[in-house]
Design a protein around this motif. Sequence first.
Motif: not given
Length: 298
Positions: A58, A61-62, A65-67, A70, A101, A104
């Motif tokens: 988390s 992500k905050q 950082r790119k998907t 992660i 994740p 995108e």
Amino acid sequence: MKKWLQAYSKRLEDERNRSAATVRSYVSDLNDFIAYAEEQGVKEVRELRSNHIQAYLSRLKQEGRKTATIARRVVSLKKWFRFLTIERAIEYDPTLQIESPKPERKAPLALKQTEMDRLLESIDPANRQGLRDRAMLELLYATGLRVSELIALNIDHVRLDMGFLTCTSPGGRERMVPVGSYAASWVERYAAEARPQLSREDKPEQALFLNVFGERMTRQGFWKTVKKAAGAAGIGAEITPHTLRHSFAAHLVENGADLRAVQEMLGHTASASTQIYQTPSGLKVKDVYDRAHPRARS
């Protein structure tokens, strides 16, 4: 925790087909996680729980950082904790419930309408090859066909008098696709003027689009055509034949076309493949509302 990371690093180095760069990447990812865990007061690997990993992801992500980054960290963590489980350093693998994740899905490159106009008009139809190339690009943009479907077209697949053509998707499903009158006129002109010059009496060919040898046009040959046209039109972006398919879909959706209809024309079996074109920046929401709602205007 560092001693277990060192042991894991040594194991990776001993494995065959494992590059030094890959080992460094895994170790770097895990060092970052260990630093985070220690900030939270965790000192031993046996104290780590899934909530620590979730909180770490988390935070990544905050931080924006790119998907893909992660997702790579998740892979690194899963491999390390599997190693710790095998070595009996921990009793339970806390990453078992952790999912990577989903990547995108971004709308692919689509040309602006003005760029598309320049691309099509950059081709000189004065000779047989130019006329063929213009007809192919016009038809591809007008129908959204895959390039494999375009070059697979035979003469009897195209019913320009009725405004449609039939093609077969990679999965073997046949579909009918409408053809606009503008593209149809270019294909008709090509069929009447250029194709007879390209065909060979000693080598009959049913393909609609022929190369200079009288044979079916190839993907490579058409790719060169698109690249040449892009250069002549002064389009800096690296475009491919698939760019015309994306532009076809994007322009339809931007102008309020129904996604289900676009999905059918593209030959997508899953609606998610078409939904990538429906982005907030691309939709003219106010225009669609004004056209569609009976009380949008007085």
